[in-house]
Design a protein around this motif. Structure first.
Motif, PDB file in Angstrom:
ATOM      1  N   THR A  71      -4.247   2.730   4.229  1.00 25.14           N
ATOM      2  CA  THR A  71      -5.703   2.626   4.136  1.00 25.14           C
ATOM      3  C   THR A  71      -6.228   1.581   5.125  1.00 25.14           C
ATOM      4  O   THR A  71      -7.438   1.447   5.294  1.00 25.14           O
TER       5      THR A  71
ATOM      6  N   ILE B 246      -5.941  -1.750   4.948  1.00 27.70           N
ATOM      7  CA  ILE B 246      -6.500  -2.961   4.340  1.00 27.70           C
ATOM      8  C   ILE B 246      -6.089  -4.232   5.113  1.00 27.70           C
ATOM      9  O   ILE B 246      -6.964  -5.033   5.458  1.00 27.70           O
TER      10      ILE B 246
ATOM     11  N   ASN C 155      -8.171  -4.745   8.291  1.00 27.46           N
ATOM     12  CA  ASN C 155      -9.635  -4.803   8.225  1.00 27.46           C
ATOM     13  C   ASN C 155     -10.226  -5.831   7.276  1.00 27.46           C
ATOM     14  O   ASN C 155     -11.442  -6.020   7.253  1.00 27.46           O
TER      15      ASN C 155
ATOM     16  N   SER D 182      -6.774 -10.159   3.182  1.00 25.86           N
ATOM     17  CA  SER D 182      -6.276  -9.412   2.029  1.00 25.86           C
ATOM     18  C   SER D 182      -5.082 -10.081   1.380  1.00 25.86           C
ATOM     19  O   SER D 182      -4.356 -10.862   2.000  1.00 25.86           O
TER      20      SER D 182
ATOM     21  N   SER E 250     -10.877   3.061  -2.284  1.00 26.51           N
ATOM     22  CA  SER E 250     -11.803   3.888  -1.513  1.00 26.51           C
ATOM     23  C   SER E 250     -13.243   3.429  -1.777  1.00 26.51           C
ATOM     24  O   SER E 250     -14.081   3.455  -0.877  1.00 26.51           O
TER      25      SER E 250
ATOM     26  N   LEU F 122     -13.775   0.369   0.392  1.00 26.89           N
ATOM     27  CA  LEU F 122     -13.980   0.757   1.791  1.00 26.89           C
ATOM     28  C   LEU F 122     -15.349   1.398   2.003  1.00 26.89           C
ATOM     29  O   LEU F 122     -16.019   1.123   2.985  1.00 26.89           O
ATOM     30  N   ARG F 123     -15.764   2.242   1.068  1.00 23.39           N
ATOM     31  CA  ARG F 123     -16.984   3.022   1.286  1.00 23.39           C
ATOM     32  C   ARG F 123     -18.251   2.293   0.882  1.00 23.39           C
ATOM     33  O   ARG F 123     -19.296   2.491   1.484  1.00 23.39           O
TER      34      ARG F 123
ATOM     35  N   ASP G  69     -12.977  -7.498  -4.871  1.00 23.82           N
ATOM     36  CA  ASP G  69     -13.553  -7.617  -3.529  1.00 23.82           C
ATOM     37  C   ASP G  69     -14.718  -8.597  -3.548  1.00 23.82           C
ATOM     38  O   ASP G  69     -15.243  -8.920  -4.613  1.00 23.82           O
TER      39      ASP G  69
END
Ligand SMILES: Nc1ncnc2c1ncn2[C@@H]1O[C@H](COP(=O)(O)OP(=O)(O)O)[C@@H](O)[C@H]1O
Ligand SMILES: [Mg+2]
Length: 371
Positions: A248, A250, A253, A256, A284, A287-288, A312
């Motif tokens: 994914t 992580i 990006n 983490s 997801s 991320l979204r 997060d």
């Protein structure tokens, strides 16, 4: 494609409706496709009284049902002349909800019936599926008695059925739509090779088509891999989660932290699948929707339970809104609600705390099926 009753479709179509109902058959949520075909929810409800599924249930099931059991069933509906070309209906129920998915496969020559016929047929199919389910459950119960087997928990049956459905969708996407797109690309190349000296506008049009087809192929691949990541069922939960975390993107990006403390001992499939899918849905969403810069995933096993925490530091959201009643249900997503029901069906716990500082999703699952 606009809904035009009585007119031929003009092109073959394949559509999937998702309709979520409560025990009374009242529709709570539909996907865009279903809404486009069936019309606005309000006008539907005025046109037809909701079917009373709870009465049907009492009729079919000798034991009173409270709370509603989890279930999954499917029905192949033959293409009837004059009826609607619904080919396959599946029904998944949990808590007080039923999610019906109906596949409508239309040939170019098919004519769409009037809107209330369409709805009536779907309701008819819906009760057929429910009856089907109870017959199967009764048969299963008798078989279990004969074999002297402890009946399987309905949550386990549900999560295995969901997993099968995901696999089937992934396969269909990959070998159906994926292959069709590959065919389109091949034909594009064929056309290109046959054109000597095409005008600039044709060349640039073809190039755009190529790029669009490539994009669609990549999207299909990513969706079907998400539904059925290669070989993941052979991995331990730790390996599967590590692989998910890395594929994914992580670590690249986000700031983490991944902390998995699992004993790698045997976990029942239903628990392993659900834990994996829960993290997948949570990631997801990060991320979204989250715009976060930091993500933490902690997974640990403690006396008969797995605890998962996904945190997060993003914008957060109104978690109450996602789970609230039906008032604005058309605009809500289905990911978290379905996840919550799936976890509850396995006697798990689910909790989300969200606010301007970010979101924390916490999950607890028993490590054995029948607890
Ligand atoms: N980690 C998150 N950060 C911010 N918003 C979130 C997060 N997770 C979920 N949401 C919000 O909750 C909504 C519902 O999520 P979900 O049920 O997974 O449906 P979907 O992802 O299909 O929209 C999302 O549309 C989003 O607005
Ligand atoms: Mg989601």
């Amino acid at each position: 494609m606009d809904y035009a009753p009585g007119s031929p479709l003009g092109a073959a179509a394949h559509e999937r409706f998702f309709i979520e109902c409560d025990t009374h058959g009242r529709i709570l949520w539909m996907n865009d496709r279903a809404r486009a075909r069936l019309g606005r929810l309000e006008s539907l409800l005025e046109a037809l009284p909701p079917s009373d599924l709870s009465a049907l249930f009492k009729l079919l099931d000798p034991e009173p049902i409270a709370p509603w059991p989890a279930m999954a069933s499917s029905l192949q509906a033959p293409l009837e002349s004059g009826g609607i070309p619904v080919q396959l209906v599946r029904l998944i129920g949990f808590g007080g909800r039923v999610i019906i998915s109906a596949e409508v496969r239309m040939r170019a020559a098919d004519t769409l019936p009037a809107q209330d016929n369409l709805f009536r047929t779907l309701l008819g199919l819906q009760s057929k599926v429910v009856q089907n389910y109870f017959r199967l459950r009764e048969a299963q119960r008798k078989l279990d008695i004969q074999l002297g087997r402890k009946p399987r928990s309905l949550g386990v049956v549900l999560s295995e059925a969901l997993e099968m459905e995901r696999t089937r969708l992934a396969r269909e996407l990959h070998s159906g739509t994926g292959q069709t797109l590959a065919g389109i690309k091949m034909n594009l190349e064929l056309i290109e090779s046959q054109l000597s000296n095409p005008p600039a506008v044709v060349t640039s049009g073809l190039r755009r088509l190529h790029a669009l087809a490539d994009e669609a192929v990549a999207e299909i691949r990513s969706v079907s891999q998400r539904l059925y990541p290669p070989d993941w069922k052979k991995l331990t939960l730790r390996q599967a989660l590590e692989s998910l975390w890395n594929t994914t993107g992580i670590p690249e990006n986000f700031r983490s932290q991944l902390d998995i403390r699992l004993s790698d001992s045997y976990l029942p499939d239903a628990i392993r699948f659900t834990a994996y899918r829960a993290v997948q849905e949570g990631l997801s969403n990060v991320l979204r929707h989250s715009s976060a810069t930091e993500v933490k995933l902690l997974v640990q096993e403690q006396i008969g339970q797995i605890h998962i925490a996904l945190v997060d530091n993003g914008t957060g959201f109104d978690e109450q809104d996602v789970f609230r009643g039906a008032s604005n249900s058309l605009t809500r997503g289905i990911g978290l609600r379905a996840l919550r029901e799936e976890l509850f069906a396995l006697n798990g716990q689910f909790n989300i705390i969200s606010g301007p500082g970010g979101t924390r999703m916490e999950i607890t699952l028993p490590t054995t099926e029948n607890e």
